[in-house]
Design an enzyme around this catalytic site. Structure first.
Site, mmCIF file in Angstrom:
data_model
loop_
_atom_site.group_PDB
_atom_site.id
_atom_site.type_symbol
_atom_site.label_atom_id
_atom_site.label_comp_id
_atom_site.label_asym_id
_atom_site.label_seq_id
_atom_site.Cartn_x
_atom_site.Cartn_y
_atom_site.Cartn_z
ATOM 1 N N ILE A 66 0.818 -1.217 0.000
ATOM 2 C CA ILE A 66 0.000 0.000 0.000
ATOM 3 C C ILE A 66 0.846 1.260 0.000
ATOM 4 C CG2 ILE A 66 -1.999 -1.105 1.059
ATOM 5 C CD1 ILE A 66 -1.153 0.247 3.719
ATOM 6 N N ALA B 204 -5.147 -3.441 5.324
ATOM 7 C CA ALA B 204 -3.698 -3.475 5.528
ATOM 8 C C ALA B 204 -3.300 -2.419 6.556
ATOM 9 C CB ALA B 204 -2.982 -3.224 4.202
ATOM 10 N N TYR C 128 0.955 3.465 18.010
ATOM 11 C CA TYR C 128 -0.189 2.777 17.410
ATOM 12 C C TYR C 128 -1.452 3.622 17.528
ATOM 13 C CZ TYR C 128 -3.726 -0.841 16.621
ATOM 14 O OH TYR C 128 -4.798 -1.558 16.147
ATOM 15 N N LYS D 197 -3.504 5.750 14.489
ATOM 16 C CA LYS D 197 -4.924 5.524 14.201
ATOM 17 C C LYS D 197 -5.699 6.835 14.261
ATOM 18 C CE LYS D 197 -4.573 1.114 13.579
ATOM 19 N NZ LYS D 197 -4.634 0.552 12.203
#
Length: 322
Positions: free
Chosen positions: A59, A80, A148, A152
Site C-alpha cells: 500500500i 492493511a 499505534y 490511528k
C-alpha cells in the site's frame, strides 16, 4: 456513465491477513462481483481460492494507483495496517498513515465509489478520563507516546478531511475493539495465556471484545449494502482481566502500576521486551466501546457478547504443540 458506476466488484488490501483471508472466504462463493486480493505476501497457488484474483503489492508503493486503476473495483476494503505494538515506529507510520493516504488517492483516481476502512478503538486513546462507554461522537485523542494509537488517530483525521473534500468517495469506518478468534495469537492473547495472569491493581481493566466472525460479517454487510458512516465494532458487555483469568482457569495477580512500569523499564533496557513503561496505560485505561450505533444505524448486531467471544477463543483454539 461515471467511473464509479462503471466500476464493479471489491478489492481487499491486507487480504492475506487474519481478517482479510476470512473475508475472502466469505466472498469466494460469488455473488458480490469480481473479488481481488491485494497483499505484500504472496499467497501460494495451492491456497488460492476460486473466483478470486490475486495481486501482489504494497500500500505504500506508488504503483498501487496502477493496480486499482486496472482492477477498477466498485468498493475497496482497506485492512492493511500494523497490528503488533512495539515495532519500528517510522515504518508503522508509513504503513498506517502514508499507506492509507496512498489508498485514498488511488481510490479517487480510479473512480472507486466506496471505501471501507478498519480503524481501531485505540484512536480514542488510552486515558484515565475516557467516557465509559465511548461513543463515535467522542473525541479521538490517541496517545502521543503510543505510536499505534497516535497513528490511528491521524488516519481518522485524514479520513475526515477526505469525507469533506471528496464526498463522492463514500466511507465506512469501523473502530474495532480487541478482535478475538480461535486462531488469534498476539500481545493481547499472550496476557491471557501466561501461567499466571498479571493485571494492574486499582483498575478493573475491562476488555471490549469482538469475535473475528462478527468483524467479517460486518465488513461483508458494508460491502453488500454500501452503507457509509462511522461505527464502533464491539460485542455487548466487557470482561476484566480477573474474569478472563477465572474463565481460563488461571490465577490472577494484580501489580501496582508503578511496579509494572519499573519492570518494563528494566526489561526494555535489557532488550527482553519491545514494550516500554508508557505501554502500561494500554492495560490501565482500556477503551470501552458503545455499539448502539452499529446496531441501530448500521443494522448489524454482533452474534457473540464479550463472554461468549472469550469462551469461543478458549474452547476452539488449537492445542499448543509439545
Amino acid at each position: 456513465m461515471s467511473d464509479a458506476m462503471a466500476n464493479s466488484g471489491v478489492l481487499i488490501t491486507g487480504a492475506a491477513g487474519f481478517i482479510g483471508s476470512a473475508l475472502l472466504r466469505a466472498f469466494a462463493a460469488g455473488g458480490d462481483g469480481p473479488v481481488t486480493a491485494l497483499d505484500l505476501r504472496e499467497v501460494p497457488l495451492q491456497e488460492r481460492l476460486d473466483g478470486v484474483a490475486y495481486e501482489h503489492g504494497e500500500i505504500r508503493d506508488p504503483t498501487l494507483k496502477e493496480v486499482i486503476a486496472r482492477v477498477k473495483p466498485r468498493t475497496v476494503v482497506h485492512l492493511a495496517s500494523v497490528v503488533a505494538v512495539g515495532g519500528d515506529d517510522r515504518r508503522d507510520y508509513e504503513i498506517d498513515v502514508l499507506g492509507t493516504r496512498n489508498v485514498l488517492e488511488a481510490c479517487l483516481a480510479a473512480g472507486v465509489g466506496h471505501l471501507i476502512v478498519t480503524s481501531s478503538g485505540a484512536a480514542y486513546g488510552y486515558h484515565a478520563d475516557n467516557p465509559v462507554p465511548l461513543r463515535e461522537t467522542d473525541p479521538l485523542r490517541g496517545n502521543e507516546d503510543f505510536p499505534y494509537a497516535r497513528n490511528k488517530r491521524e488516519v481518522e483525521e485524514m479520513l475526515a478531511r477526505w469525507r469533506n473534500d471528496h464526498p463522492q468517495l463514500r466511507q465506512t469506518v469501523f473502530r474495532p475493539c480487541t478482535v478475538l478468534g480461535p486462531t488469534t495469537n498476539n500481545q493481547i492473547t499472550a496476557l491471557f495465556e501466561r501461567s499466571v495472569v498479571t493485571g494492574l491493581s486499582g483498575t478493573v481493566t475491562p476488555f471490549s471484545l469482538i469475535a473475528d466472525s462478527d468483524v467479517v460479517a460486518a465488513l461483508a454487510q458494508a460491502v453488500r449494502t454500501g452503507k457509509g458512516g462511522i461505527y464502533n465494532l464491539a460485542g455487548d458487555g466487557t470482561l476484566s482481566l480477573r474474569e478472563i483469568a477465572q474463565l481460563n482457569g488461571k490465577p490472577f495477580i494484580p501489580i501496582p502500576p508503578a511496579v509494572m512500569k519499573g519492570a518494563l523499564w528494566l526489561l526494555h533496557a535489557l532488550g527482553l521486551t519491545k514494550l516500554t513503561p508508557q505501554n502500561v496505560k494500554f492495560i490501565q485505561y482500556r477503551p470501552v466501546l458503545d455499539n448502539t450505533r452499529l446496531k441501530s444505524e448500521f443494522g448489524y448486531a454482533p452474534q457473540l457478547d464479550a463472554r461468549a467471544v472469550f469462551e469461543r477463543y478458549r474452547d476452539e483454539r488449537p492445542e499448543p504443540m509439545s
